[in-house]
Design a protein around this motif. Structure first.
Motif: not given
Length: 637
Positions: A468-497
Motif C-alpha cells: 500500500p505504500g505510506a498510509l494515513n488511516g484508510s488513505l493509501y499512497e498507492k491509491t493517490i499516485v495511481l489517480d494522479v498518474s492517470q490525470r497526468v496521462e489524460a492531460y498530456l494526451r488531450s492537450k499535447y497529443g
C-alpha cells in the motif's frame, strides 16, 4: 551469730524454692503421634531428624513453646512439632494454670491488652486466624499467654482450636481446580494443585478453612472448594461419526498436542465432557475433541471417499457460486468454490445437505444450491467498456492467458478499439475471434490515441497490490499516485497529443525490476515515478523531486526533475517547496532513459493531507507534473 543463722536459712530457702521451678517447667505428659512424626535434635525445621515415629506411637513429652514439644526417647530429650502430638492423659506433675489453658484461634483481628478492660493499653493486635494459648478469666475476658507473659483479650473473639482428638475426617471431592496452601491464607505458598473432581480426605479447621490430608502431609484449602460425599459422574457413551478430519488432542485445548487424526466419517465412541468438548475412546486410551466435530446420529450414512460407477450420484450443476465445505456447517472453512453453472456429481446427505464428489474427494454443500440435469449455457458477460490499442508505429500481441509467458494468438494495430470485460494481473480481458484473450494493460488507453510519433512518456504509479505504500488511516499512497498518474496521462494526451503509457493502470504489485523492465519494453523516452512521502514527525511537509547522479542519463534527468518541480510548485502555491534533490533510488538509477521521482507531499502532515485528499488539488498536481514533462519534451524532442 543468730543473725548469721537467719541469713543462711533465708539463702537455703531461696535456693530450695528455685530448685523447684524446673520441675514445673519439665512437667511430663503422655501423648500419641497423630502422623508419622519427625523427631529432631533442635526445635527447628532445620534441626537434624534423629528418627521418625510412626503415626499412633505413644510418647512422653513436655511443653517447650507454642510450636514445639520436648520428646523423651531412650532417656534423651529431642524435639517435635507440637501440633502432631495428641495428649492422652494429665501430666505427671502439672500446674492448675496449665490444666486450665486451652489452644484457640482468633476469629477476628484481636486486640491484646494489659488488663481486662476496654480502656487498657493495647500490647499488640493478633490477625484473624492466629493460634493462641488462653484461659477463661471471666464471662467477657480471657487470659492470653504470649512470650511467657499473661495479657487479656475479649473472650468472644477466640474459638477453641479443633485438635486431632476431636477432628472428624470426611471424604469428599474438589468441586473446582483446588489449590492446597501451606497456611490458612490464599496469599501463602501453594503446595499442590488438585484437578477438579479429585477425591480428598479433609476435616474442618474453622468456618472458612479445611485441613486436607495426603499421606502423612497436611495442607489447607477453603472449605467451599470441597463437596462432601462421593463423585459419581454419569458418563453416557455414544456411537457417532467424525463429520470432518478429526483431530484428537491430549488436552481440552486446540493448542495442545494432536495425538491422532481420524479421517472424515470414521466411526467413534465418545461421551460429552462439557458443553464444548467430548472424550473419545479408542481401546483403553482416551482423547479429547470438540463436540461439534462429531455427529452422534446413528442413522447417518457414511459417504464414500471415492466416486465409483453406479454409486447413486445425481448429475447436476451449481445454480449459484457454490461454497464446498469439509463438514455440514456453513461456519466451517470453505474448501473450494464452484462457479455458477459448473457441472457436479452429488447425492443427498440429509434433509439440508448434499455431498459433492470431485475425483476421490468428498465435500458438503447446501442441497438448495444444486440443480439436477444439464447446466444451461452461461449468459455472455457484458463488456465493461472500450479501450484503444496504444502502440504508435507498432502492433500489440494478443495472448491466450493473462501472462507474458502465454502463447500469442493474434495482433492488434495501433488505435484499434476493443471491448474489454475485466482486468487481470496487469492485462485487459477481451474477445478475439470469439474467444477469451488478453492484451497488456500498459499498451491500452481509455481514449483514442493520436498518431503522433513523438516521445513516449512512461508514468510509474508507485507501490500497488499487496504494497500500500505510506498510509494515513484508510488513505493509501498507492491509491493517490495511481489517480494522479492517470490525470497526468489524460492531460498530456488531450492537450499535447503525447503518447503516454503507465507501468500499472490497476491495483497490482510490481517489483522494482519489473518497473524498470516495463519502461524499456514500453519503448519509453522518459520515465517519471510518482510517490507520496511520510515521516515520523507531522512537521515534515512539502513537494520535492529527485534524480539520480549515478544514472547514465543524469544530466537530462536533472533537467526533467527541475522542470517538474518548478511547474508543480507553481500549481501548488499553498504547499512548501523542498526543491530538487539527488538520490539513487532504484527505478531512476537503473533506467535506460532520463528519469525523475516525484514526491507529492507528506501523508503524515495534516497540512499536506488536506491537498492529498482533495480531487481539485490532485488535478492541479497532475497539471503541474504534466507541464514540467511537456517543457522537457519540447526541449529535447
Amino acid at each position: 551469730m543468730k543473725m548469721k543463722l537467719v541469713k543462711i536459712a533465708l539463702i537455703l530457702t531461696v535456693l530450695l524454692f528455685g530448685m523447684q521451678l524446673p520441675s514445673v517447667e519439665a512437667a511430663t505428659y503422655d501423648g500419641e503421634t497423630t502422623v508419622n512424626l519427625n523427631i529432631r535434635s533442635t526445635p527447628s525445621l532445620s534441626g537434624t531428624v534423629v528418627k521418625t515415629l510412626p503415626k499412633g506411637t505413644k510418647v512422653k513429652y513436655g511443653t517447650y513453646n507454642q510450636s514445639w514439644h520436648k520428646v523423651y526417647v531412650n532417656s534423651r530429650t529431642y524435639y517435635a512439632s507440637a501440633q502432631y502430638i495428641r495428649k492422652l492423659s494429665s501430666p505427671s506433675s502439672s500446674l492448675t494454670t496449665q490444666s486450665a489453658t486451652s489452644t484457640g484461634v482468633t476469629t477476628e483481628n484481636l486486640n491484646i491488652r494489659v488488663t481486662s478492660h476496654r480502656a487498657a493499653s493495647i500490647v499488640t493486635t493478633l490477625k484473624k486466624g492466629t493460634e493462641v494459648k488462653y484461659a477463661v478469666h471471666n464471662s467477657s475476658w480471657a487470659k492470653v499467654y504470649l512470650n511467657g507473659k499473661t495479657y487479656y483479650a475479649a473472650k468472644m473473639y477466640i474459638a477453641p482450636k479443633l485438635t486431632d482428638a476431636t477432628v472428624s475426617r470426611t471424604e469428599g471431592y474438589a468441586n473446582r481446580e483446588m489449590k492446597l496452601f501451606a497456611m490458612r491464607s490464599q496469599s501463602s505458598a501453594v503446595q499442590k494443585v488438585l484437578p477438579k473432581h479429585t477425591v480428598v480426605t479433609s476435616s474442618k479447621y474453622n468456618s472458612s478453612w479445611s485441613t486436607v490430608y495426603i499421606g502423612s502431609a497436611t495442607y489447607y484449602t477453603p472449605t467451599a472448594w470441597i463437596t462432601p460425599g462421593s463423585l459419581k459422574p454419569q458418563i453416557v457413551k455414544e456411537n457417532g461419526y467424525a463429520n470432518r478430519e478429526l483431530k484428537l488432542f491430549v488436552m481440552r485445548s486446540q493448542s495442545s498436542s494432536v495425538a491422532k487424526v481420524l479421517p472424515i466419517n470414521t466411526a467413534v465412541v465418545s461421551s460429552k465432557y462439557n458443553s464444548s468438548w467430548s472424550t473419545v475412546y479408542i481401546g483403553n486410551a482416551t482423547y479429547y475433541t470438540p463436540t461439534a466435530w462429531i455427529s452422534t446420529s446413528k442413522t447417518e450414512i457414511q459417504p464414500p471417499t471415492t466416486t465409483e460407477p453406479n454409486d447413486g450420484l445425481t448429475q447436476g450443476y451449481a445454480n449459484r457460486n457454490v461454497n464446498l465445505f469439509g463438514r455440514t456447517h456453513q461456519s466451517s472453512p470453505v474448501q473450494l468454490v464452484l462457479p455458477k453453472y459448473t457441472a457436479v456429481s452429488y447425492k443427498s446427505y440429509n434433509a439440508s445437505w448434499s455431498t459433492v464428489h470431485i475425483g476421490s474427494k468428498v465435500y458438503y454443500t447446501a442441497s438448495s444450491w444444486l440443480t439436477a440435469g444439464k447446466a444451461p449455457a452461461a449468459p455472455e458477460a457484458a463488456p465493461k467498456g472500450t479501450v484503444y490499442i496504444n502502440t504508435p508505429g507498432d502492433v500489440l500481441n494478443v495472448r491466450s492467458q493473462a501472462s507474458l509467458n502465454s502463447s500469442v494468438v493474434g495482433k492488434l494495430d495501433h488505435g484499434t478499439a476493443v471491448a474489454y470485460y475485466a482486468t487481470v494481473n496487469g492485462f485487459h480481458k477481451i474477445k478475439y475471434n470469439g474467444k477469451d484473450a488478453y492484451v497488456s494493460s500498459g499498451f491500452v488507453s481509455s481514449s483514442k490515441p493520436s498518431e503522433s510519433s513523438g516521445a513516449v512518456i512512461v508514468l510509474d504509479p508507485g507501490h500497488g497490490g499487496k504494497d500500500p505504500g505510506a498510509l494515513n488511516g484508510s488513505l493509501y499512497e498507492k491509491t493517490i499516485v495511481l489517480d494522479v498518474s492517470q490525470r497526468v496521462e489524460a492531460y498530456l494526451r488531450s492537450k499535447y497529443g503525447y503518447t503516454v503509457r503507465l507501468t500499472r493502470s490497476t491495483d497490482v504489485y510490481l517489483t522494482l525490476d519489473q518497473r524498470v523492465a516495463a519502461a524499456k519494453s514500453l519503448r519509453g523516452d522518459l520515465f517519471v515515478s510518482m510517490h507520496v512521502n511520510a515521516a515520523g514527525s507531522s512537521a515534515a511537509k512539502g513537494l520535492e523531486t529527485f534524480y539520480s547522479t549515478r544514472s547514465a542519463h543524469s544530466a537530462r534527468s536533472s533537467v526533467l526533475a527541475s522542470n517538474i518541480q518548478s511547474n508543480l510548485v507553481g500549481k501548488m502555491s499553498g504547499m512548501s517547496n523542498r526543491g530538487v534533490k539527488t538520490a539513487n533510488y532504484y527505478v531512476i538509477t537503473y533506467n535506460t532513459m532520463p528519469s525523475a521521482l516525484v514526491e507529492l507531499g507528506f501523508i503524515s502532515s495534516p497540512t499536506d493531507l488536506t491537498y492529498l485528499r482533495s480531487d481539485a488539488s490532485r488535478q492541479r498536481m497532475a497539471e503541474g507534473v504534466a507541464e514540467g514533462i511537456a517543457k522537457y519534451v519540447q526541449t529535447y524532442h
